[in-house]
Write a protein that holds these residues in place. Structure first.
Motif, mmCIF file in Angstrom:
data_model
loop_
_atom_site.group_PDB
_atom_site.id
_atom_site.type_symbol
_atom_site.label_atom_id
_atom_site.label_comp_id
_atom_site.label_asym_id
_atom_site.label_seq_id
_atom_site.Cartn_x
_atom_site.Cartn_y
_atom_site.Cartn_z
ATOM 1 N N HIS A 1 -20.939 10.118 -15.499
ATOM 2 C CA HIS A 1 -21.005 11.100 -14.398
ATOM 3 C C HIS A 1 -21.221 10.372 -13.068
ATOM 4 O O HIS A 1 -22.013 10.816 -12.227
ATOM 5 N N HIS B 1 -16.002 9.208 -23.380
ATOM 6 C CA HIS B 1 -16.993 10.297 -23.255
ATOM 7 C C HIS B 1 -16.335 11.640 -23.568
ATOM 8 O O HIS B 1 -15.767 12.288 -22.695
ATOM 9 N N ASP C 1 -15.566 13.760 -20.687
ATOM 10 C CA ASP C 1 -16.671 14.663 -21.041
ATOM 11 C C ASP C 1 -16.063 15.985 -21.540
ATOM 12 O O ASP C 1 -16.400 17.073 -21.078
ATOM 13 N N LYS D 1 -26.756 7.185 -26.685
ATOM 14 C CA LYS D 1 -26.606 8.101 -25.551
ATOM 15 C C LYS D 1 -27.939 8.723 -25.170
ATOM 16 O O LYS D 1 -28.739 9.092 -26.030
ATOM 17 N N HIS E 1 -16.687 15.276 -26.452
ATOM 18 C CA HIS E 1 -17.599 15.994 -27.356
ATOM 19 C C HIS E 1 -16.785 16.640 -28.458
ATOM 20 O O HIS E 1 -16.201 17.699 -28.279
HETATM 21 ZN ZN LIG Z 1 -21.086 14.779 -22.027
#
Ligand SMILES: [Zn+2]
Length: 414
Positions: free
Chosen positions: A241, A83, A306, A186, A85
């Motif tokens: 999360h 995960h 993330d 996603k 970006h």
């Molecule tokens: Zn994310």
């Protein structure tokens, strides 16, 4: 007579001739943790032409062209962050899809032992070509994609609320056309009280035979997590999360904040095969959830960052910071390594990665465990103190050294 003479000259120049050195790289004396192969011991690892060629108690250093001294360090498969970006770009107001909040993978992966990163929803089927051309093809890091169920991808605001742009057929079609690069779908940031985004993603997942990764919540009162796990998701689907407590009661939690116990439905979901992913992020990790969970051995199935400009400059930092936090909370080191290597490889159905079997792609991470006093805080300001912290010494991708902090792969001048 003549050839013998020639050999004699050659020997005088080279202590060991190249033909007697079958290994390009030898990692010597490190503590190998290779969860797939149940190895947790001092072992040497030899690499030739990008592949692991031998793993043994002691391999002769003379047999390798380059020797890495890993004494006192951990040697593990290259980390897999499922995960992140990394669909960065310069489009204004494009958030995590060809925008400025995402980061360039190579700048943030190798320096922390990550060799594979999955972009979690930056690109949708409409923007996938740009993602492939600009990021996948130009990065040294192995970049994969969870394709956003939103055609426009993670452009933020109204784009991610538009259920008419969530087309399972188009998403599955483009994913299958790019199945070397796409590992699933996603869902994120949806704020309505509707199951449509999850169900569209799962429909795409069924068409393409791929998992989905869900960033859930946004409505008050929140939709039921139990219903998400037991009715909407399939075994192998990912809940990211996992240890977050969100402001405004927009998402249910897996740990009961009053009793500090893991809710029974979360255990049930785990039994069903739901993947609990950290996805630490900027606002998606609370010790008030994670500490009781770790105490109950409700460990993360997968550890992930993330990663974006907000999280990396907040309490998240990087993979190693998160891994160190789970060690500080009491999870054992081999489990932490497994959740960052072999398990994520299986979750994204890339079983050729995440291990160091003979014949495997030589993606390797080498870590020191720094001893000292370290502060590990979360977004609320709750701080735990830890005595040890992972530090990346070297990263090897496909047999090539791509990061070497202290020159452990370079022979000393004196
Ligand atoms: Zn994310």
């Amino acid at each position: 007579m003549k050839t013998e003479y020639l050999f004699l000259i050659l020997f005088s120049f080279l202590a060991v001739p190249a033909w007697a050195q079958p290994y390009t790289l030898l990692i010597k004396g490190g503590h190998l943790i290779d969860p797939k192969n149940n190895i947790d011991a001092i072992m040497d690892v030899a690499i030739t032409d990008g592949k692991v060629t031998q793993v043994a108690k002691s391999i002769d250093a003379k047999q390798a062209r380059q020797v890495v001294d890993a004494k006192g360090m951990y040697v593990t498969p290259g980390l897999i962050d499922i995960h992140g970006h990394v669909f960065y770009g310069t489009e204004p107001d494009h958030y995590l899809s060809n925008g400025l909040v995402a980061v360039s993978p190579d700048g943030f992966t190798f320096r922390v032992g990550v060799t594979t990163i999955v972009d979690a929803g930056g690109a949708g089927w409409k923007s996938f070509e740009t993602f492939k051309k600009n990021i996948i093809f130009t990065s040294k890091t192995r970049v994969l994609s969870f394709m956003n169920i939103v055609g426009e991808g993670m452009r933020g605001g109204k784009f991610e609320q538009d259920t008419t742009d969530m087309d399972p057929k188009m998403a599955a079609k483009v994913a299958l056309e790019n199945k070397n690069d796409v590992v699933g779908f996603k869902v994120a940031h949806f704020q309505g009280p509707s199951w449509a985004p999850v169900d569209h993603a799962v429909a795409a997942g069924k068409l393409a035979d791929m998992p989905v990764i869900i960033d859930f919540g946004g409505n008050n009162p929140p939709l039921s997590l139990e219903e998400l796990f037991m009715k909407h998701l399939r075994p192998g689907d990912i809940f990211t999360h996992a240890y977050t407590l969100l402001e405004g009661n927009v998402r249910e939690t897996i740990v009961d904040e009053a009793t500090k116990t893991v809710k029974p439905f979360a255990w049930e979901a785990r039994k069903k095969g739901i993947v609990f992913d950290v996805g630490y992020g900027g606002a998606s990790f609370n010790y008030s959830q994670a500490i009781p969970a770790v105490k109950a051995k409700f460990y993360p199935t997968t550890i992930s960052t993330d990663l974006h400009t907000g999280s990396m400059n907040g309490s998240m930092k990087d993979m190693l910071s998160i891994m160190s936090k789970f060690v500080a909370m009491g999870e054992d080191i081999p489990s932490v390594i497994k959740a960052s290597t072999w398990t994520p490889a299986q979750v994204i159905k890339r079983e050729n990665l995440g291990h160091l079997s003979v014949g495997a792609i030589a993606d390797v991470a080498i870590f020191s465990m720094r001893q000292g006093t370290f502060g590990f805080y979360d977004k609320t300001g709750y701080k735990m103190m830890g005595k040890q912290k992972f530090e990346c010494e070297m990263t090897i991708k496909g047999g090539k050294v791509v990061y070497d902090l202290n020159g452990i792969g370079i022979a000393s001048a004196k």
